[in-house]
Scaffold this active site. Structure first.
Site, PDB file in Angstrom:
ATOM      1  N   ALA A  12      54.578  -3.571  11.739  1.00  0.00           N
ATOM      2  CA  ALA A  12      55.082  -2.438  12.028  1.00  0.00           C
ATOM      3  C   ALA A  12      54.135  -0.934  11.299  1.00  0.00           C
ATOM      4  O   ALA A  12      53.998   0.016  11.833  1.00  0.00           O
ATOM      5  CB  ALA A  12      56.409  -1.937  12.049  1.00  0.00           C
ATOM      6  N   GLN A 112      58.643 -16.896  12.341  1.00  0.00           N
ATOM      7  CA  GLN A 112      59.246 -16.018  13.282  1.00  0.00           C
ATOM      8  C   GLN A 112      60.017 -16.460  14.551  1.00  0.00           C
ATOM      9  O   GLN A 112      60.916 -16.067  15.209  1.00  0.00           O
ATOM     10  CB  GLN A 112      58.329 -14.879  13.521  1.00  0.00           C
ATOM     11  CG  GLN A 112      57.766 -14.132  12.292  1.00  0.00           C
ATOM     12  CD  GLN A 112      56.993 -12.884  12.366  1.00  0.00           C
ATOM     13  OE1 GLN A 112      56.250 -12.595  13.571  1.00  0.00           O
ATOM     14  NE2 GLN A 112      56.640 -11.974  11.378  1.00  0.00           N
ATOM     15  N   GLY A 130      48.961 -11.154  17.245  1.00  0.00           N
ATOM     16  CA  GLY A 130      48.422 -11.564  16.294  1.00  0.00           C
ATOM     17  C   GLY A 130      47.359 -12.871  16.585  1.00  0.00           C
ATOM     18  O   GLY A 130      47.874 -13.662  17.171  1.00  0.00           O
ATOM     19  N   ASP A 159      41.256  -8.267  26.976  1.00  0.00           N
ATOM     20  CA  ASP A 159      40.166  -8.779  27.613  1.00  0.00           C
ATOM     21  C   ASP A 159      39.935  -8.329  29.019  1.00  0.00           C
ATOM     22  O   ASP A 159      38.951  -8.038  29.640  1.00  0.00           O
ATOM     23  CB  ASP A 159      40.153 -10.322  27.446  1.00  0.00           C
ATOM     24  CG  ASP A 159      40.326 -10.645  26.123  1.00  0.00           C
ATOM     25  OD1 ASP A 159      39.754 -10.322  25.316  1.00  0.00           O
ATOM     26  OD2 ASP A 159      41.747 -11.247  25.789  1.00  0.00           O
ATOM     27  N   ARG A 162      39.185  -4.995  29.538  1.00  0.00           N
ATOM     28  CA  ARG A 162      37.627  -4.733  29.155  1.00  0.00           C
ATOM     29  C   ARG A 162      36.897  -5.092  30.239  1.00  0.00           C
ATOM     30  O   ARG A 162      35.876  -4.310  30.831  1.00  0.00           O
ATOM     31  CB  ARG A 162      37.379  -5.573  27.938  1.00  0.00           C
ATOM     32  CG  ARG A 162      38.183  -5.310  26.766  1.00  0.00           C
ATOM     33  CD  ARG A 162      37.613  -6.267  25.673  1.00  0.00           C
ATOM     34  NE  ARG A 162      38.100  -5.508  24.314  1.00  0.00           N
ATOM     35  CZ  ARG A 162      38.508  -6.164  23.148  1.00  0.00           C
ATOM     36  NH1 ARG A 162      38.421  -7.588  23.265  1.00  0.00           N
ATOM     37  NH2 ARG A 162      38.632  -5.548  22.205  1.00  0.00           N
ATOM     38  N   HIS A 187      42.082 -16.437  23.991  1.00  0.00           N
ATOM     39  CA  HIS A 187      41.529 -15.177  23.639  1.00  0.00           C
ATOM     40  C   HIS A 187      40.579 -15.296  22.227  1.00  0.00           C
ATOM     41  O   HIS A 187      40.989 -15.094  21.036  1.00  0.00           O
ATOM     42  CB  HIS A 187      42.938 -14.293  22.965  1.00  0.00           C
ATOM     43  CG  HIS A 187      42.221 -12.999  22.376  1.00  0.00           C
ATOM     44  ND1 HIS A 187      41.747 -11.977  23.120  1.00  0.00           N
ATOM     45  CD2 HIS A 187      42.604 -12.345  21.205  1.00  0.00           C
ATOM     46  CE1 HIS A 187      41.534 -10.936  22.253  1.00  0.00           C
ATOM     47  NE2 HIS A 187      42.107 -11.037  21.245  1.00  0.00           N
TER      48      HIS A 187
END
Ligand code: NAD
Ligand code: LMR
Length: 325
Positions: A12, A112, A130, A159, A162, A187
Site C-alpha cells: 500500500a 498471503q 505483483g 496489456d 495497451r 504477463h
C-alpha cells in the site's frame, strides 16, 4: 447507506497503490453510493511511510471512505475482506525479465494465500498484480484451498489496454471504437496480443492494418511495453497499472460491455488446449460477478504457436514454484 465493502490492498505504500488508493476511496470503483473500508498491508519498514499516505487520504475528506486500517500482518489486513488487490512485491529493474522475480516474490503469495484462506470473506475477489503475476496467482490459489479458484485472477488488463490504445492510434480512431482485443498467456514477453478477432468500428482489424505491422511492430511492442517504460522512466509503470487494476475489478464486478470482452488471467480449465490449472490470460466476459472464458474462437497456426510458447513458459515457471504449490 449501504454496508461498506472491505478492500485489502497490499504494497500500500508502493508506487501503484499511490495511484490506486485515492481512486478507490473516491468511489470510482464501487460507485458513488458505496462506502469503502481500506485494509492496507505493508512490510514493517514501510509502515511509517504508509502513515503519510493515510494522512493524505484523510485530507481528501472522501465522503465514501468509511475507515482505514494499516498492518504488517496479513491475518489482520485480510480479515473479512470482499476484495483484495495483491500488489505488494518487488518490481523488476532495467534489463530484468519479470520471471527473474519469482524467487523473491512467489513466497509472499504463498503466505498471503494462506492468510486469505484463514480470514477473508469466502466470496473474496482477488486480483494478483505483483510479478510474475500469473505464477504468483497460481501460488496464491494453491495456498487457499477453501476459496473457489474462480475467485482469483492475475492482471493482464494493462496489456489489454495497451493493445487497444495502440490499435486505436494506428487506425486513427478512439479507443472506444476498438473491440474484441485479446491478450493470451503470460504477463511476460511471451504474451500474445491477438488482433485476428479485433474489430475497429465494427470492421475486422485485419482488413485495416498491414499483416507485417501486426507481426513485426504491434505484437513485439505490446510484449515489451513494460520493459520499455522501465528503460525510459527508470521505474515500472504505476499509474497505468493502477488504472488497469481499477478496470479489471470494475469489469469483474459490473460485467463486460455488451458485445465486447476483456483479457483476464484466470485458472485454465483446459480451454484452447492450455494445461489445466495454469493461470493463463484469456478473452473473458463477465456477468453477475463471474467471468466466463470466451469459447470457440478460431485460432490460426500463427496464433496457436504464440499460445503454446506462452504456455511453455508458464509450465517452466510452475516447475520453479513447485515447492509452494
Ligand atoms: P513498489 O516497489 O513501488 O511497491 C511495492 C510495495 O510492496 C513496497 O511498498 C513494498 O514495501 C511492498 N511489499 C513488499 N513485500 C510485501 C509484502 N510481503 N507484503 C506487503 N507489502 C509488501 O512497486 P510497484 O511499482 O507498486 O509494483 C508492485 C508490483 O506490481 C511489482 O511486482 C511490479 O512488477 C508489479 N506490476 C504488475 C503489473 C501487471 O500488469 N500485472 C503492472 C505494473 C507492476
Ligand atoms: C508492466 O507491464 O508494466 C509491469 O508488469 C511492470 C514490468 O515489470 O514490466
Amino acid at each position: 447507506m449501504k454496508t461498506p465493502v472491505k478492500i485489502a490492498v497490499t504494497g500500500a505504500a508502493g508506487q501503484i497503490s499511490y495511484s490506486l488508493l485515492f481512486r478507490i476511496a473516491s468511489g470510482e470503483l464501487f460507485g458513488n453510493d458505496q462506502p469503502v473500508i481500506l485494509q492496507l498491508l505493508e512490510i514493517p519498514q514501510a509502515l511509517d511511510n504508509l502513515q503519510g499516505i493515510v494522512m493524505e487520504l484523510e485530507d481528501c475528506a472522501y465522503p465514501l471512505l468509511d475507515s482505514i486500517s494499516t498492518s504488517d500482518e496479513p491475518n489482520i489486513a485480510f480479515q473479512d475482506v470482499d476484495y483484495a488487490f495483491l500488489i505488494g512485491a518487488r518490481p523488476r529493474g532495467p534489463g530484468m525479465q519479470r520471471s527473474d522475480l519469482i524467487g523473491t516474490n512467489a513466497q509472499i503469495f504463498a503466505e498471503q494465500g494462506q492468510a486469505l484462506n484463514r480470514v477473508a470473506h469466502r466470496n473474496v475477489k482477488v486480483l494478483v498484480c505483483g510479478n510474475p503475476a500469473n505464477s504468483n496467482c497460481m501460488v496464491t490459489i494453491a495456498n487457499a484451498p477453501d476459496i473457489d479458484p474462480a475467485n482469483f485472477s492475475a492482471m493482464t488488463r494493462l496489456d489489454h489496454n495497451r493493445a487497444v490504445g495502440m490499435l486505436a492510434r494506428q487506425c486513427g480512431v478512439s479507443a472506444s471504437d476498438v473491440k474484441h482485443i485479446t491478450v493470451w498467456g503470460n504477463h511476460s514477453n511471451t504474451q500474445y496480443p491477438d488482433l485476428f478477432h479485433a474489430k475497429v468500428k465494427g470492421q475486422a482489424a485485419t482488413r485495416l492494418i498491414d499483416e507485417h505491422w501486426m507481426s513485426d511492430t504491434f505484437v513485439p511492442t505490446i510484449q515489451n511495453r513494460g520493459a520499455e517504460i522501465i528503460k525510459i522512466r527508470g521505474l515500472s509503470s504505476a499509474a497505468s497499472a493502477a488504472n488497469a487494476a481499477i478496470d479489471h475489478m470494475k469489469t469483474w464486478k459490473n460485467g463486460t460491455p455488451h458485445g465486447d470482452w476483456v483479457s483476464m488471467a484466470v485458472p485454465s480449465d483446459g480451454s484452447y488446449g492450455i494445461t489445466k490449472g495454469l493461470v493463463f490470460s484469456y478473452p473473458v466476459t463477465c456477468q453477475n460477478g463471474n467471468y466466463a472464458i470466451v469459447q470457440d474462437l478460431e485460432i490460426n497456426k500463427f496464433s496457436l504457436e504464440m499460445l503454446k510458447t506462452s504456455e511453455a513458459e508458464l509450465l517452466d515457471e510452475k516447475k520453479q514454484v513447485k515447492n509452494l504449490l
